[in-house]
Design a protein around this motif. Structure first.
Motif, PDB file in Angstrom:
ATOM      1  N   GLY A 108       2.922  -9.798   3.471  1.00 49.35           N
ATOM      2  CA  GLY A 108       2.068  -8.802   2.827  1.00 49.35           C
ATOM      3  C   GLY A 108       0.967  -9.459   2.014  1.00 49.35           C
ATOM      4  N   GLN A 137      11.722 -10.509   9.747  1.00 48.28           N
ATOM      5  CA  GLN A 137      10.330 -10.592   9.308  1.00 48.28           C
ATOM      6  C   GLN A 137       9.577 -11.668  10.088  1.00 48.28           C
ATOM      7  N   GLN A 141       0.325  -1.781  21.640  1.00 43.94           N
ATOM      8  CA  GLN A 141       1.527  -1.197  21.054  1.00 43.94           C
ATOM      9  C   GLN A 141       1.781   0.210  21.593  1.00 43.94           C
ATOM     10  N   VAL A 166      -1.810  -1.208   7.285  1.00 41.33           N
ATOM     11  CA  VAL A 166      -1.114  -2.360   7.865  1.00 41.33           C
ATOM     12  C   VAL A 166      -0.580  -2.002   9.243  1.00 41.33           C
ATOM     13  N   SER A 167      -0.736  -2.921  10.185  1.00 44.47           N
ATOM     14  CA  SER A 167      -0.188  -2.743  11.526  1.00 44.47           C
ATOM     15  C   SER A 167       1.328  -2.602  11.454  1.00 44.47           C
ATOM     16  N   LEU A 168       1.834  -1.624  12.169  1.00 44.79           N
ATOM     17  CA  LEU A 168       3.258  -1.263  12.105  1.00 44.79           C
ATOM     18  C   LEU A 168       3.986  -1.752  13.353  1.00 44.79           C
ATOM     19  N   SER A 169       5.249  -2.146  13.182  1.00 46.24           N
ATOM     20  CA  SER A 169       6.073  -2.520  14.338  1.00 46.24           C
ATOM     21  C   SER A 169       7.157  -1.468  14.535  1.00 46.24           C
ATOM     22  N   PRO A 174      10.904  -2.214  14.469  1.00 49.04           N
ATOM     23  CA  PRO A 174      12.106  -2.320  13.624  1.00 49.04           C
ATOM     24  C   PRO A 174      11.836  -1.624  12.296  1.00 49.04           C
ATOM     25  N   THR A 218      10.510  -2.804   7.941  1.00 47.88           N
ATOM     26  CA  THR A 218       9.806  -4.076   7.718  1.00 47.88           C
ATOM     27  C   THR A 218       8.513  -3.872   6.939  1.00 47.88           C
ATOM     28  N   LEU A 226       8.339  -4.162   2.945  1.00 47.80           N
ATOM     29  CA  LEU A 226       8.103  -5.468   2.338  1.00 47.80           C
ATOM     30  C   LEU A 226       6.634  -5.862   2.396  1.00 47.80           C
ATOM     31  N   HIS A 227       5.940  -5.423   3.410  1.00 47.12           N
ATOM     32  CA  HIS A 227       4.504  -5.762   3.480  1.00 47.12           C
ATOM     33  C   HIS A 227       3.743  -5.083   2.339  1.00 47.12           C
ATOM     34  N   GLU A 282      16.229  -4.651   4.014  1.00 49.77           N
ATOM     35  CA  GLU A 282      14.903  -5.088   3.577  1.00 49.77           C
ATOM     36  C   GLU A 282      14.278  -4.102   2.591  1.00 49.77           C
ATOM     37  N   GLU A 284      15.766  -5.018  -0.670  1.00 53.58           N
ATOM     38  CA  GLU A 284      15.138  -6.255  -1.154  1.00 53.58           C
ATOM     39  C   GLU A 284      13.747  -5.966  -1.711  1.00 53.58           C
TER      40      GLU A 284
END
Lengths: 328, 337
Positions: free
Chosen positions: A69, A93, B110, B123-126, B128, B131, B134-135, B165, B168
């Motif tokens: 990030g 990650q 994608q 932000v580009s997303l995936s 899973p 995640t 945290l970005h 995550e 966290e």
């Protein structure tokens, strides 16, 4: 020229890069006041403060994900995994996010970040403080993987990694941290990512290695020269991904024989990629079977000294493997 | 003697009549995009879609306080209305769903529903889940480290709220009082698994207490309530007072995705009843009560949304397909201009 060990070289690289570019920050467990469990970040907290040298909770996923990030935001984070063995909570990650971010965003988001990880055995660290897990990362497209074996390379490659526009996994063999001192060029010393080095020229066979194995291979080469009259060429790969194919194949062209050495276990290890590259593209120069010398097929380095000795690759095992190959 | 009159609810929040109409307009557009995605999927033009119907009120309202091209958004796969509120156009979203070569999110790389866009600070997303949380925290950490006035907002479902995550991320954000807003859009189902089988204690918001920052539950069908919570969260982040967790209780009006059929695990009567909670209906009623919206204006806004999605779809379909010869580009920056 200044003499320093690998640990000092790594610290010096981070210090210089932080001084040069105020976007560079360090984060990880115990990297602040303590200066890291190995001392790699010693003094950086006092010099740059908490906002650039950040102690994190014990959350490796967070370390990698927040570093990603921060890189998106425009910083240049250096994340430390306390041991390579503890990287797995961050695997999601690293593999799902960090390695793929540039590709999946069609080049619009890049992640200039470094993940430093002490790896390797020989320090009584047993199964969970000794792993050489580089193959998980060398097989992941989108990552660069670096594993230096000398103070000069550690410094020059780490500085290059910090400046690289893509994520770099930086493997530091913990046994080498204070193993020896050597000259490191003064000034803004950079070693390009993706370039191997012929550490010792030879004509009879090539030994491909990286990290701590460089030291072991050079010692083995001296023994081979002295006792057998065999001149081994030692090629320190330094960067595992991207692999310096030209230097690898050029060496095989000179010697006709290839021994690939690493501490990680053999099956599916990084040596398989080197061996396959040589077998396919250096075939016409080969005068013997491409040979791998690697750690045993057990799940980790066992603890007792005798067991650890059994596991570790050292000069004697390299000499044995090289003799067999030279005699072929 | 002048009488003091209570201000209308939106005015008390600092929103003008035009602001709430614009929010309503964004919700209508998001719904129009969403419905078009389903149509295109059924027509075979899109392989797969994942819907945000029922989430629009919460998404528009929680994203509304953010400053476009300044703050950051780390969304999730239902974030159509959030993305629209933060700058993506209907054409961007349809283009991405059609996987066209100049799709701003990924250039056709994608799957649908993976929102992102560097020009918009999205932000580009995936795939899973979790995640991206945290970005957002990492972006907030960057802003905190640099002393910059930037807030990051991330959104996710209550199923994702259980990922390690996410824990966290919240813990770290709490430690350093980072300027981040966690928006959990709780629609009661993680695909087929209901809330009571996912969330111990049944409240996502309550978890914030353990991380040392406020967690609030809001009615996700009430955009003004969502806006009030998000505005306060945004101000808290800007003041340096740390994160906020907003749990918006929303409804999922559709199946999880085009590959799912919620009739297999939800009572038809329950699904039918959800329509009463459609935030578009509720917000429209609220705006009429506030005297901001008339039937005539509503018709006009709906017609405008329809015209916009028609035009967006027409233009998106005309865009070029990805260039297969460029499929190996952008793995690394090397060699790129």
């Amino acid at each position: 020229m200044a003499e320093m060990n690998i640990l000092e070289a790594i610290r010096s690289a981070m210090d210089e890069e932080m001084e040069r570019d105020d976007r560079v920050m360090v984060l990880g467990e115990d990297v602040g006041k303590k200066g890291g469990v190995f001392g790699a970040t010693d003094g950086l907290f006092a010099k740059y403060g908490e906002k650039r040298v950040l102690d994190t909770p014990l959350t490796e996923g967070m370390i990698a994900g927040a570093a990603a990030g921060a890189a998106i935001y425009g910083l240049r984070p250096i994340a430390e995994m306390q041991f390579a063995d503890f990287v797995y909570p961050a695997f999601n990650q690293i593999v799902s996010e960090i390695s793929r971010m540039r590709y999946r965003s069609n080049g619009t988001f890049g992640l200039p970040m470094v993940i430093r990880m002490p790896y390797g055995g020989g320090v009584h660290g047993a199964l969970y403080h000794s792993q050489s897990n580089e193959a998980y990362f060398t097989s992941t497209v989108g990552l660069k993987v670096v594993a230096p074996g000398t103070p000069a390379d550690a410094k020059g490659l780490l500085k290059a990694s910090v400046r690289d526009p893509d994520p770099v996994m930086f493997f530091e063999h913990k046994k080498t941290y204070r193993l020896f001192k050597a000259d490191v060029p003064d000034g803004d010393h950079l070693v390009p990512i993706g370039s191997a080095e012929v550490a010792r020229p030879g004509k009879d066979l090539s030994i491909f290695c990286y990290g701590y194995m460089r030291t072991c291979a050079l010692e083995a080469a001296e023994t081979l020269a002295r006792e057998d009259g065999v001149e081994a060429e030692v090629v320190d790969l330094r960067t595992l991904r991207p692999l310096d194919r030209a230097t690898v194949l050029g060496s095989v062209e000179r010697t006709g024989k290839a021994l690939v050495v690493h501490e990680a276990n053999r099956f599916g290890g990084f040596g398989a990629e080197v061996a396959a590259t040589i077998a396919q593209d250096g075939f016409e120069h080969l005068d013997g079977p491409v040979t791998r010398l690697a750690g045993p097929e057990v799940p980790g380095v066992p603890y007792h000294h005798d067991l650890e000795e059994w596991f570790m690759i050292g000069p004697a095992k390299i000499v044995d493997a090289a003799r067999a190959l030279a005699a072929y | 003697m002048a009488e003091t009159q209570a201000q209308p609810r939106h005015a008390e929040l600092g929103l003008t009549d035009q602001d709430v109409l614009d929010m309503y307009r964004a919700m209508l557009l998001a719904r129009a995009v969403d419905e078009r995605m389903w149509l295109m999927q059924r027509a075979g033009k899109i392989a797969f879609i994942i819907s945000g119907q029922g989430h629009e009120g919460a998404q528009v309202a929680t994203t509304w306080p953010l400053r476009r091209n300044h703050d950051w958004l780390a969304p999730y796969y239902r974030s159509i209305a959030s993305a629209i509120t933060f700058g993506m156009t209907a054409e961007d979203i349809i283009t991405a769903h059609l996987a066209k070569g100049d799709d701003v999110s990924s250039g056709g790389r994608q799957m649908p529903g993976h929102y992102g866009g560097a020009p918009y600070n999205i932000v580009s997303l995936s795939s899973p889940v979790g995640t991206q949380v945290l970005h957002a925290v990492g972006i907030a950490m960057g802003a905190w480290a640099r002393g910059e006035d930037v807030v990051a907002l991330t959104s996710y479902g209550e199923g994702t709220a259980n990922q390690g995550e996410v824990h966290e991320a919240m813990n770290f954000a709490g430690v350093h009082r980072l300027p981040v807003i966690f928006v959990c859009e709780n629609n009661g189902y993680a695909i087929s698994v209901p809330l009571e089988k996912q969330v111990g204690g049944l409240s996502v918001a309550a978890r914030a207490q353990g991380y040392g920052f406020p967690g609030v539950t809001v009615d996700g069908d009430d955009p003004l309530a969502c806006y009030a919570a998000a505005k306060e969260a945004h101000e808290r982040g800007r003041r340096g007072d740390g994160p906020t967790l907003i749990e918006a209780r929303v409804v999922r009006l559709t199946s999880h995705s085009s590959d799912d059929d919620q009739r297999r695990y939800r009572d038809p009567a329950e699904v039918e009843a959800l329509k009463q909670q459609d935030p578009l209906v509720g917000f429209g009623r609220q705006l009429r009560e506030l005297g901001v919206l008339t039937d005539e204006l509503d018709q006009q806004l709906r017609a405008e949304a329809k015209a916009e999605i028609n035009e967006a779809s027409r233009r998106a379909e005309a865009r070029p397909e990805p260039d297969v010869s460029a499929a190996e580009r952008h793995v690394y920056a090397d060699g790129e201009a």
